[in-house]
Design a protein around this motif. Sequence first.
Motif, PDB file in Angstrom:
ATOM      1  N   THR A 171       0.790  -1.235   0.000  1.00  0.00           N
ATOM      2  CA  THR A 171       0.000   0.000   0.000  1.00  0.00           C
ATOM      3  C   THR A 171       0.821   1.284   0.000  1.00  0.00           C
ATOM      4  O   THR A 171       0.317   2.331  -0.404  1.00  0.00           O
ATOM      5  N   LYS A 177      -5.452   3.485  -2.384  1.00  0.00           N
ATOM      6  CA  LYS A 177      -5.380   2.234  -1.624  1.00  0.00           C
ATOM      7  C   LYS A 177      -6.621   1.363  -1.817  1.00  0.00           C
ATOM      8  O   LYS A 177      -6.561   0.144  -1.603  1.00  0.00           O
ATOM      9  N   ILE A 180      -6.217  -1.710  -4.074  1.00  0.00           N
ATOM     10  CA  ILE A 180      -5.333  -2.801  -3.693  1.00  0.00           C
ATOM     11  C   ILE A 180      -6.129  -3.888  -2.982  1.00  0.00           C
ATOM     12  O   ILE A 180      -6.643  -3.678  -1.870  1.00  0.00           O
TER      13      ILE A 180
END
Length: 288
Positions: A171, A177, A180
């Motif tokens: 991250t 983020k 992910i």
Amino acid sequence: MTAITYRKVLVDGINVFYREAGEEHEQTLVLLHGFPSSSHMFRNLIPSLSERFHIVAPDYPGYGYSDCPDIRQFSYTFDHLEEVVEEALNSLKLKRFSMYVQDYGAPVGFRLAVKHPEKITAIISQNGNAYQEGFTSFWDAAQPFWSNRNAETEKPIRQLCTLASTIWQYTEGVHDKTHISPDAWTFDQMGLDRPGNVEIQLALFEDYRTNPQLYPQWHAYFRQYQPPLLAVWGKNDPIFGSAGAEAFKRDLPQCEVHLLDTGHFALEEDADAIAQHIIRFLTTKVSA
């Protein structure tokens, strides 16, 4: 959509797992993963490439679905990982291929290239370091460990095997983020949490000191053979900085460097962009 197959090959008594797709194509691309991942890191890339290329992605011993022998039974060094990968590829009768290297995949792949330059048709480096310029402050803790391994100098290295560190690797430096998938760090952490695996990682991290010592050999290989090289690099990587990508130009003036607004595991949010770079590069720079 080309089907992906999941197989194992026996190398010196060790089951080496690999993913394979696109066997009907003439050009082969070998995908070499980093720490603490496995061929799982290529799960989104393989479908994008296998319509045009034969793809082979092995797991090293101690990673993914390959066997995880005890450190008393298997020497965890980068020399040995290269030997296992080489034998696995030989068993598939691969005579020439391009390779994609990331993180630990670079010292494995560049060792193979130096030993068998005739086999390597091109190199894609995604945060796969080969120059001193690529090292960031992340490596400050490595120097005491390499100089004098003991319980105290091991502490920061052991921290790399924790869930918090694995999440950080995935991250840190990304531009969103929410892109992910937690599947990535969850799968990797399951491997790290296997009995004895932390000792395996400590052994390999200790052996990592041998890699910079080989950089002059790798650079000599680049200068002599001029392999086509594409660097697709997460420019916000806290482990291998973008200077490591730019440094390839010193020995490979015709190489391509593309810096992406992401982190260490660039495939997690930029797999499509990387796939398009690879497809264009391999179809224009490499003949089957």
